[in-house]
Design an enzyme around this catalytic site. Sequence first.
Site: not given
Length: 150
Positions: A47, A49, A77, A80
Amino acid sequence: MLEAIKKAEENIITGKGGPFGAVVVRNGEIISAVGNCVTSTNDPTAHAEVVAIREACKTLDTFDLSGCEIYASCEPCPMCLGAIMWARIDKLYYAANRIDASRAGFDDELFYTELALPIEQRSLKPIQLLQKEANVIFDKWVEETNKIPY
């Protein structure tokens, strides 16, 4: 924040990953600016991040990003958010939220909902094994004098 949103848009154009971007900043300087690369790397943890944190840690040669801020094109999420907390990032800013992500077909809201449930009510029910044996390792860690705490 505009740089994070720009990275999200670039991902759509290049097909490198999902519509997410993240930027890590320290003292007003961009340390890393990336887009999500889940699909291009076949890595479900890539992801934006997490990738931004990995790059910032590599650039700064540290696992502790205290003093840094992260800007995300969307509310992180749970994975993250955990990574941001483990990295000790001081501030989190985001643009779109988890409901916006859900509208676009992403599971963020589902994961937040699942994690709020008691373990026995979750769709993925973890099974604990060998707790005693695992705790021996933690006891050794506690006794270790040559460790780097994190």
